[in-house]
Design a protein around this motif. Sequence first.
Motif, PDB file in Angstrom:
ATOM      1  N   LYS A  28      49.454  -2.227  49.758  1.00 16.20           N
ATOM      2  CA  LYS A  28      50.726  -2.949  49.759  1.00 16.20           C
ATOM      3  C   LYS A  28      51.810  -2.141  50.458  1.00 16.20           C
ATOM      4  CE  LYS A  28      53.913  -5.311  46.623  1.00 16.20           C
ATOM      5  NZ  LYS A  28      54.203  -5.642  45.205  1.00 16.20           N
ATOM      6  N   GLU A  29      51.846  -0.842  50.151  1.00 14.93           N
ATOM      7  CA  GLU A  29      52.836   0.030  50.798  1.00 14.93           C
ATOM      8  C   GLU A  29      52.592   0.121  52.308  1.00 14.93           C
ATOM      9  OE1 GLU A  29      54.509   4.639  50.405  1.00 14.93           O
ATOM     10  OE2 GLU A  29      52.950   3.871  49.064  1.00 14.93           O
ATOM     11  N   ASN A  30      51.300   0.193  52.697  1.00 16.35           N
ATOM     12  CA  ASN A  30      50.980   0.249  54.129  1.00 16.35           C
ATOM     13  C   ASN A  30      51.398  -1.023  54.837  1.00 16.35           C
ATOM     14  OD1 ASN A  30      49.882   2.802  53.869  1.00 16.35           O
ATOM     15  ND2 ASN A  30      47.804   2.060  53.535  1.00 16.35           N
ATOM     16  N   ARG A  31      51.191  -2.189  54.168  1.00 13.44           N
ATOM     17  CA  ARG A  31      51.615  -3.456  54.776  1.00 13.44           C
ATOM     18  C   ARG A  31      53.121  -3.506  54.943  1.00 13.44           C
ATOM     19  NH1 ARG A  31      47.588  -5.634  51.310  1.00 13.44           N
ATOM     20  NH2 ARG A  31      49.178  -6.233  49.785  1.00 13.44           N
ATOM     21  N   ASN A  71      55.141  -0.936  55.258  1.00 16.02           N
ATOM     22  CA  ASN A  71      55.503  -0.018  56.347  1.00 16.02           C
ATOM     23  C   ASN A  71      55.192  -0.618  57.711  1.00 16.02           C
ATOM     24  OD1 ASN A  71      56.355   1.878  54.485  1.00 16.02           O
ATOM     25  ND2 ASN A  71      54.386   2.938  54.415  1.00 16.02           N
ATOM     26  N   GLU A  72      54.060  -1.346  57.795  1.00 12.01           N
ATOM     27  CA  GLU A  72      53.688  -1.974  59.068  1.00 12.01           C
ATOM     28  C   GLU A  72      54.685  -3.060  59.453  1.00 12.01           C
ATOM     29  OE1 GLU A  72      51.507  -2.789  62.516  1.00 12.01           O
ATOM     30  OE2 GLU A  72      51.563  -1.076  61.138  1.00 12.01           O
ATOM     31  N   LEU A  73      55.130  -3.839  58.457  1.00 15.12           N
ATOM     32  CA  LEU A  73      56.140  -4.869  58.739  1.00 15.12           C
ATOM     33  C   LEU A  73      57.438  -4.248  59.223  1.00 15.12           C
ATOM     34  CD1 LEU A  73      55.601  -7.329  55.725  1.00 15.12           C
ATOM     35  CD2 LEU A  73      54.995  -7.691  58.127  1.00 15.12           C
ATOM     36  N   ARG A  87      57.722  -1.367  60.735  1.00 20.24           N
ATOM     37  CA  ARG A  87      57.492  -0.834  62.080  1.00 20.24           C
ATOM     38  C   ARG A  87      57.517  -1.946  63.127  1.00 20.24           C
ATOM     39  NH1 ARG A  87      53.774  -0.380  65.690  1.00 20.24           N
ATOM     40  NH2 ARG A  87      52.287  -1.592  64.457  1.00 20.24           N
ATOM     41  N   ARG A  88      56.881  -3.081  62.789  1.00 21.29           N
ATOM     42  CA  ARG A  88      56.882  -4.198  63.739  1.00 21.29           C
ATOM     43  C   ARG A  88      58.275  -4.747  63.966  1.00 21.29           C
ATOM     44  NH1 ARG A  88      51.561  -7.822  62.011  1.00 21.29           N
ATOM     45  NH2 ARG A  88      49.979  -6.243  62.555  1.00 21.29           N
ATOM     46  N   LYS A  89      59.046  -4.864  62.880  1.00 18.50           N
ATOM     47  CA  LYS A  89      60.415  -5.382  63.006  1.00 18.50           C
ATOM     48  C   LYS A  89      61.254  -4.455  63.879  1.00 18.50           C
ATOM     49  CE  LYS A  89      64.257  -7.212  60.299  1.00 18.50           C
ATOM     50  NZ  LYS A  89      65.279  -6.606  61.142  1.00 18.50           N
ATOM     51  N   GLN A  90      61.102  -3.151  63.659  1.00 20.39           N
ATOM     52  CA  GLN A  90      61.843  -2.196  64.483  1.00 20.39           C
ATOM     53  C   GLN A  90      61.447  -2.317  65.943  1.00 20.39           C
ATOM     54  OE1 GLN A  90      60.917   1.532  62.567  1.00 20.39           O
ATOM     55  NE2 GLN A  90      62.599   1.370  61.115  1.00 20.39           N
TER      56      GLN A  90
END
Length: 340
Positions: free
Chosen positions: A160-163, A165-167, A169-172
């Motif tokens: 859940k934490e990785n997801r 963080n990925e969101l 990163r993608r938003k950035q």
Amino acid sequence: MAGDKDTLLSMGFDPARVEWALKAIGNRGLQPAMDHILENEGKPVPDLGAVNESSSSRPADGMDVDDDEDLEALRAMGLAKGASGSADAEAKSIKCSQCGKTFKNTGLANYHAEKSGHDQFEESTEEIKPLTEEEKKQKLEELRVKMAEKRARKAEEEAKENRANELIRRKQGTDMNKLKEELKEKEILKEVEAKKREKIEDAKARAAVKAQIEADKKARAEKAAREKALREGRAIVDAPSTSAPAPAAQAVASGTPKVHTHARLQIRMSTGGPPLTTTLPAEAPLRELAEFVASHSPDIDVDNVTFTQNFPRKTFAVGDFSKTLKDLGFVPSAALVATP
């Protein structure tokens, strides 16, 4: 106990943590050892020499009055009836009044009190029998299930934490790409505006140069005409002007048709604003008029402007730019509408 230690080691526990747990609970059984390992899973293993073993004790009513440490522990929990008191029945275990669990000795009861925060205990005649091999296997299976569930929860939390963080990163990344595109669009608009201004300035410069050339040509022609008149002994006649109708009157009186050498033009902009007026030679091409208009209006592009005459209704575009004002019927005067 050797059997409990081997069992814990066979389950894959760290040997140092097994030694720590067995020493901390005073080798009081497999279940307390497993509880201790799970309770202290994230803690570093201390120096085992500094770890005090849980004291071995007997039930409260059957305890030796010389065992001061156990006596004081039981008194603190309200279990001892006195220094030498005895119960009607022999106490074989200690029971937690708050949760109902029973313990073989005061060490395990103390461990439970520290773990749960319970502080109400009583003597019990219930005898706690050692675990059979089948019960040990059941306990081990329960422990494995518990550990598997704990690992699964931990893996789910990490996923859940990785997801998340990925969101982030993608938003950035999306925001950065959008910002780059906006900056690129602004740079393109700046370049377009700069080229447009440069084109307008070039048109104005060309129109000014051509106007100067025409003025110089006109001045040289007038000078040559005066010099010729002086050589021939004739009177010097200035070029006709709109404010002096005398030459036109003379031409009518003498019956000689007047020859118009210039075109007086009034140009209104389709986009609004005050009209423009100018006078150009009759032999000047229409393009010269377009350059004149472009030099006075930043909205006009020389190569795209069109002129409209209302009476008679005609439209002149870039294909007519090479024609003279005289050929187009703009001499001696005309009123036109310029459209970008």
